[in-house]
Scaffold this motif. Structure first.
Motif, mmCIF file in Angstrom:
data_model
loop_
_atom_site.group_PDB
_atom_site.id
_atom_site.type_symbol
_atom_site.label_atom_id
_atom_site.label_comp_id
_atom_site.label_asym_id
_atom_site.label_seq_id
_atom_site.Cartn_x
_atom_site.Cartn_y
_atom_site.Cartn_z
ATOM 1 N N PRO A 1 -8.245 -2.577 -6.203
ATOM 2 C CA PRO A 1 -8.959 -3.862 -5.518
ATOM 3 C C PRO A 1 -8.278 -5.225 -5.006
ATOM 4 O O PRO A 1 -8.445 -5.783 -4.307
ATOM 5 C CB PRO A 1 -10.163 -4.080 -6.399
ATOM 6 C CG PRO A 1 -9.911 -3.313 -7.662
ATOM 7 C CD PRO A 1 -8.747 -2.360 -7.547
ATOM 8 N N VAL B 1 -16.080 1.291 -1.717
ATOM 9 C CA VAL B 1 -16.830 0.585 -2.749
ATOM 10 C C VAL B 1 -15.993 -0.633 -3.286
ATOM 11 O O VAL B 1 -16.599 -1.640 -3.390
ATOM 12 C CB VAL B 1 -17.019 1.313 -3.673
ATOM 13 C CG1 VAL B 1 -17.646 0.490 -5.023
ATOM 14 C CG2 VAL B 1 -18.236 2.698 -3.322
ATOM 15 N N LEU B 2 -14.833 -0.353 -3.322
ATOM 16 C CA LEU B 2 -13.898 -1.299 -3.671
ATOM 17 C C LEU B 2 -13.548 -2.547 -2.765
ATOM 18 O O LEU B 2 -12.886 -3.357 -3.223
ATOM 19 C CB LEU B 2 -12.394 -0.775 -4.413
ATOM 20 C CG LEU B 2 -12.485 0.039 -5.546
ATOM 21 C CD1 LEU B 2 -11.272 0.665 -5.837
ATOM 22 C CD2 LEU B 2 -13.080 -0.423 -6.653
ATOM 23 N N GLY B 3 -13.971 -2.247 -1.527
ATOM 24 C CA GLY B 3 -13.719 -3.277 -0.615
ATOM 25 C C GLY B 3 -12.675 -2.863 0.443
ATOM 26 O O GLY B 3 -12.415 -3.588 1.506
ATOM 27 N N PHE B 4 -12.094 -1.584 0.584
ATOM 28 C CA PHE B 4 -11.271 -1.297 1.587
ATOM 29 C C PHE B 4 -12.121 -1.120 2.864
ATOM 30 O O PHE B 4 -13.148 -0.560 3.012
ATOM 31 C CB PHE B 4 -10.605 -0.138 1.258
ATOM 32 C CG PHE B 4 -9.489 -0.076 0.400
ATOM 33 C CD1 PHE B 4 -8.195 -0.146 0.802
ATOM 34 C CD2 PHE B 4 -9.619 -0.019 -1.045
ATOM 35 C CE1 PHE B 4 -7.174 -0.419 -0.126
ATOM 36 C CE2 PHE B 4 -8.543 -0.266 -1.903
ATOM 37 C CZ PHE B 4 -7.071 -0.540 -1.627
ATOM 38 N N ARG B 5 -11.621 -1.493 3.872
ATOM 39 C CA ARG B 5 -12.272 -1.405 5.285
ATOM 40 C C ARG B 5 -12.089 -0.231 5.974
ATOM 41 O O ARG B 5 -10.840 0.667 5.769
ATOM 42 C CB ARG B 5 -11.817 -2.337 6.272
ATOM 43 C CG ARG B 5 -12.170 -3.860 5.762
ATOM 44 C CD ARG B 5 -11.471 -4.890 6.738
ATOM 45 N NE ARG B 5 -11.660 -6.214 6.224
ATOM 46 C CZ ARG B 5 -11.489 -7.271 6.791
ATOM 47 N NH1 ARG B 5 -11.138 -7.438 8.009
ATOM 48 N NH2 ARG B 5 -11.760 -8.328 6.127
ATOM 49 N N GLU C 1 -20.082 -4.995 8.736
ATOM 50 C CA GLU C 1 -19.563 -4.009 7.734
ATOM 51 C C GLU C 1 -17.994 -4.538 7.361
ATOM 52 O O GLU C 1 -17.740 -4.661 5.885
ATOM 53 C CB GLU C 1 -19.086 -2.658 8.401
ATOM 54 C CG GLU C 1 -18.704 -1.819 7.439
ATOM 55 C CD GLU C 1 -18.625 -0.153 8.021
ATOM 56 O OE1 GLU C 1 -18.534 0.852 7.159
ATOM 57 O OE2 GLU C 1 -19.406 0.058 9.277
ATOM 58 N N ASN C 2 -17.284 -5.074 8.041
ATOM 59 C CA ASN C 2 -16.115 -5.786 7.606
ATOM 60 C C ASN C 2 -16.212 -6.945 6.469
ATOM 61 O O ASN C 2 -15.700 -7.246 5.447
ATOM 62 C CB ASN C 2 -15.158 -6.283 8.540
ATOM 63 C CG ASN C 2 -14.558 -5.066 9.447
ATOM 64 O OD1 ASN C 2 -14.263 -4.086 8.814
ATOM 65 N ND2 ASN C 2 -14.015 -5.446 10.644
ATOM 66 N N ARG D 1 -17.453 -7.310 -1.162
ATOM 67 C CA ARG D 1 -17.425 -6.378 -2.190
ATOM 68 C C ARG D 1 -15.967 -6.412 -3.096
ATOM 69 O O ARG D 1 -16.219 -6.254 -4.316
ATOM 70 C CB ARG D 1 -17.583 -4.919 -1.659
ATOM 71 C CG ARG D 1 -18.964 -4.318 -1.491
ATOM 72 C CD ARG D 1 -19.045 -3.033 -1.458
ATOM 73 N NE ARG D 1 -17.939 -2.272 -0.475
ATOM 74 C CZ ARG D 1 -18.603 -1.944 0.690
ATOM 75 N NH1 ARG D 1 -19.681 -2.403 1.166
ATOM 76 N NH2 ARG D 1 -17.680 -1.405 1.698
ATOM 77 N N THR D 2 -15.084 -6.866 -2.632
ATOM 78 C CA THR D 2 -13.759 -6.837 -3.053
ATOM 79 C C THR D 2 -13.928 -7.640 -4.511
ATOM 80 O O THR D 2 -13.306 -7.472 -5.507
ATOM 81 C CB THR D 2 -12.568 -7.155 -2.275
ATOM 82 O OG1 THR D 2 -12.652 -6.507 -1.167
ATOM 83 C CG2 THR D 2 -11.219 -7.269 -2.968
ATOM 84 N N LEU E 1 -23.734 -1.389 -0.254
ATOM 85 C CA LEU E 1 -23.170 -0.154 0.144
ATOM 86 C C LEU E 1 -23.981 0.460 1.123
ATOM 87 O O LEU E 1 -23.747 1.523 1.763
ATOM 88 C CB LEU E 1 -22.974 0.765 -0.926
ATOM 89 C CG LEU E 1 -22.002 0.620 -2.291
ATOM 90 C CD1 LEU E 1 -22.106 1.564 -3.300
ATOM 91 C CD2 LEU E 1 -20.682 0.248 -1.854
ATOM 92 N N ALA F 1 -17.418 -5.531 3.381
ATOM 93 C CA ALA F 1 -16.121 -5.064 2.793
ATOM 94 C C ALA F 1 -15.271 -6.180 2.048
ATOM 95 O O ALA F 1 -15.137 -5.848 0.634
ATOM 96 C CB ALA F 1 -15.208 -4.247 3.468
ATOM 97 N N SER F 2 -15.123 -7.131 2.378
ATOM 98 C CA SER F 2 -14.269 -8.334 1.966
ATOM 99 C C SER F 2 -15.115 -9.019 0.912
ATOM 100 O O SER F 2 -14.736 -9.335 -0.433
ATOM 101 C CB SER F 2 -14.130 -9.380 2.896
ATOM 102 O OG SER F 2 -13.463 -9.194 4.085
ATOM 103 N N TYR G 1 0.954 -1.084 -0.100
ATOM 104 C CA TYR G 1 0.001 -0.078 0.060
ATOM 105 C C TYR G 1 0.922 1.268 0.071
ATOM 106 O O TYR G 1 0.356 2.513 -0.006
ATOM 107 C CB TYR G 1 -1.040 0.008 1.268
ATOM 108 C CG TYR G 1 -1.715 -1.016 1.290
ATOM 109 C CD1 TYR G 1 -2.807 -1.210 0.309
ATOM 110 C CD2 TYR G 1 -1.674 -2.043 2.305
ATOM 111 C CE1 TYR G 1 -3.835 -2.337 0.344
ATOM 112 C CE2 TYR G 1 -2.757 -3.081 2.499
ATOM 113 C CZ TYR G 1 -3.601 -3.233 1.348
ATOM 114 O OH TYR G 1 -4.603 -4.266 1.642
ATOM 115 N N LEU H 1 -6.527 -6.081 -2.034
ATOM 116 C CA LEU H 1 -6.776 -6.617 -0.687
ATOM 117 C C LEU H 1 -6.958 -7.951 -1.013
ATOM 118 O O LEU H 1 -7.594 -8.675 -0.039
ATOM 119 C CB LEU H 1 -8.411 -6.002 -0.897
ATOM 120 C CG LEU H 1 -8.546 -4.503 -0.670
ATOM 121 C CD1 LEU H 1 -9.857 -3.856 -1.223
ATOM 122 C CD2 LEU H 1 -8.158 -3.984 0.774
#
Lengths: 417, 236
Positions: free
Chosen positions: B113, A323-327, B80-81, B87-88, B60, B84-85, A3, B116
């Motif tokens: 993306p 949106v891309l999946g970052f927490r 939420e976590n 969505r990746t 979202l 997020a995973s 990162y 991740l």
């Protein structure tokens, strides 16, 4: 690690803002480093030791202390009279001679001022703070100067800063016109100089030369002694191996009938210096509790402001990252690491420049306070600087970082639409 | 999976927002099923709930009541976590205004993306190159968004959406900011993704011409589904 590019690219996004934030950090780290330099030096000087103590004998009821030279021999023995009395391991006497190379009082200025410790030259290497720690070429040069002084009663060692101001160099002769010892004018030959630093502005004169000048005054004034003839001994320093010995010598001096007119007191160098610094108490308090915290708070606010602006500008980007999946915690870390990187790098660079510039460029920070004409920036300032830069950056970026990680994606894109 | 198995299932979803002291109900018991490999266009007037529905499907936002299923996952119940995973790699999102990170090159934007996922640098590079090949933009990989046209930026946006190989792509007015030629190219590309890769695509649009490229057009009005017809029937 993968990162890192993202963090570096973001730092470079607005170079002017990054540079200004870094410069702000550097200036404030500079100020706080200078303040801490003075405070830590004073703290070190006033911290009591338990081994290898230095004690000071001074006049009990008067500042400045002015004792008769007749006290010197008994005091340097620690007031010992009986065979089993304790004696100090080493000693040094101090008198203070203030004068000017300018005979006309109206033309006297800081440039032609002369301040000398009147003492035994050989004690420079064993009793003077910092000089007793010298090594290498500095030590060799000072030893050579002391040897010349021992051969020449009128020899004097002058600090490099003072030499420059007086426009003199080693080997020059000069006449100094007494100011505290009025009419005691000394003809001197500069035989050496001190290493740059604490004794930049100081000089050392032989004790027997001042005593001889006092005698000469009496001879030329119809047997009448100089008004300060009995007041040429300002301090006596004693070195003692431990606290027991220190207490014993203290009792010997207190009980002795030889030191009653005037009365004397014996205390550790630390408490003596602390008592002397009492006059600067408010100034030191202000530096420690007002100036330094104010600098740190200001720096935190500056960083907070800069990071907040940056976070506001990047709200959409944080939303996209979510949106891309970052927490949220990852986004929080990005913002914190960006700030920490700027703060830490700026802090270390500023501290390193301060260390190099002050110690090697200026020969110490010229801030005259008590016996401390100059302060050397400690090497530990490198981690202070890093810690200060990082700490303030962290404090300043916490709120913006939370604001970044709590971006509501639906709201952000609703506003965009 | 066959083409008729459901990819997205929205069950009796309500979604309300608080606006001041007033509660606004945007979706009112909406149900919808989108099958694997289907290309669905969501249409409707402003405020009908299209984007809200899209946000719920993309994980979202969360429904006030009701469930949203994507394949086997009830995403409305995920933390939420976990969301997020998911969505990746579970979904690709295409924005109307592309929303590429301006400080990164097109390559880095598409790679984002993948960071991740547990992939090596060379694996990431391979996937990014494949995505650029698919969107027909391999010669613009090292340009920054500011150096690309709107159509090219949207292609990069689509490459970013497909780089993790998600089964579902949601697009919120992907041609809304483009001229008609670029819009046609983007719609061709979305159609190609459906045909050659079997992606399921849900696209919000105001443009009937863009909607006509889909298999099915779903009309929303006042938070409810009012019409759901295959494109061939809609054309007639």
């Amino acid at each position: 690690m993968k990162y890192l590019f993202l963090i570096f690219e973001n730092i470079q996004r607005n170079k002017v803002r990054t540079i200004l934030t870094g410069l702000g950090t550097m200036v404030l780290v500079l100020v706080v480093t200078l303040v801490f330099t003075i405070l830590t030096t004073l703290d070190r000087a006033t911290t009591e030791k338990s081994q290898n103590l230095k004690g000071i004998v001074t006049e009990k009821w008067q500042i400045p202390s002015q004792m008769p030279w007749a006290y010197a021999s008994a005091l340097t023995e620690g007031g010992a009279k009986e065979p089993d009395d304790s004696k100090p391991d080493d000693f040094m006497t101090w008198g203070f001679y203030l004068g000017s190379t300018e005979p006309d009082p109206k033309k006297r200025s800081f440039e032609n001022l002369f301040f000398g410790f009147v003492m035994e030259p050989e004690k420079l290497m064993t009793m003077m703070d910092d000089l007793d720690q010298l090594e290498g070429e500095d030590k060799r040069q000072l030893e050579a100067s002391i040897a010349k002084m021992q051969e020449n009663r009128q020899g004097v060692i002058v600090g490099p800063g003072r030499l420059t101001k007086m426009n003199k160099r080693v080997g020059d002769r000069m006449k100094v016109f007494g100011r505290n010892f009025k009419d005691i004018d000394l003809e001197m030959e500069i035989v050496g100089t001190f290493p740059r630093g604490r004794y930049d502005e100081s000089s050392v004169i032989r004790r027997d030369y001042l005593n001889a000048s006092m005698d000469a005054y009496q001879q030329t004034h119809a047997g009448k002694p100089h008004p300060l003839a009995d007041k040429t001994l300002n301090l006596v320093w004693l070195r003692l191996s431990d606290r027991d010995k220190f207490n014993k010598v203290g009792q010997q001096i207190d009980k002795s009938a030889s030191f009653t007119q005037p009365a004397v007191k014996f205390e550790t160098a630390s408490s003596g210096i602390a008592a002397f610094l009492e006059a600067y108490r408010d100034l030191i308090w202000g530096m420690r509790w007002l100036l330094a915290p104010a600098c740190i708070a200001t720096l935190s606010l500056i960083i907070s402001n800069a990071i907040s602006i940056s976070v506001r500008e990047r709200q959409k980007e944080f939303a996209v990252m979510k949106v891309l999946g970052f927490r949220p915690t990852q986004i929080l870390m990005f913002v914190l690491i960006e700030a920490l990187l700027i703060g830490t790098v700026a802090g270390v660079v500023s501290a390193a420049m301060t260390y190099g510039g002050i110690n090697y460029g200026m020969g110490g920070l010229p801030f005259q306070i008590a016996f401390f004409p100059r302060f050397l920036v400690p090497i530990s300032c490198l981690w202070w600087g890093a810690l200060m830069g990082a700490g303030t950056a962290f404090a300043g970026s916490v709120i913006p970082a939370f604001s970044a990680c709590s971006v509501n994606v639906a709201n952000v894109f609703a506003k965009v639409a | 999976m066959t083409e008729s198995s459901p990819c997205v299932r929205v069950d009796d979803v309500h979604k309300s927002f608080k606006r001041g002291s007033e509660i606004v109900e945007v979706l009112k018991g909406l149900s919808l099923t989108v099958n694997e490999g289907e290309f669905v266009a969501l249409m409707g007037p402003s405020g009908s709930g299209k984007t809200t529905l899209l946000n719920l499907i993309a994980g979202l936002d969360r429904p006030t009541t009701g469930d949203v299923w994507v394949r086997d996952a009830c995403i409305s119940g995920l933390s939420e976590n976990a969301l997020a995973s998911w969505r990746t790699s579970g979904i690709g999102f295409v924005f109307q205004f592309y929303h590429l990170l301006p400080v990164l090159t097109a390559f880095r934007n598409v790679e984002l993306p993948l960071l991740l996922l547990p992939l090596t640098a060379s694996q990431r590079k391979t996937q990014v190159l494949n995505a650029f090949e698919l969107v027909g933009l391999p010669d613009r990989m090292y340009h920054r968004p500011g150096q690309l046209s709107g159509g090219q930026q949207q292609r990069v946006g689509i490459a970013r959406a497909i780089v993790t190989d998600p089964a579902l792509i949601v697009a919120d007015e992907p041609t809304g900011d483009l001229d008609s030629k670029s819009a046609d190219e983007i719609l061709d590309l979305l159609g190609e993704l459906k045909r050659s890769l079997g992606k399921t695509i849900i696209m919000v649009t105001h443009d009937p011409k863009a909607a006509s490229r889909a298999d099915r057009i779903v009309h929303l009005e006042k938070g409810q589904l009012v019409d759901d017809v295959p494109v061939l029937m809609a054309k007639h």
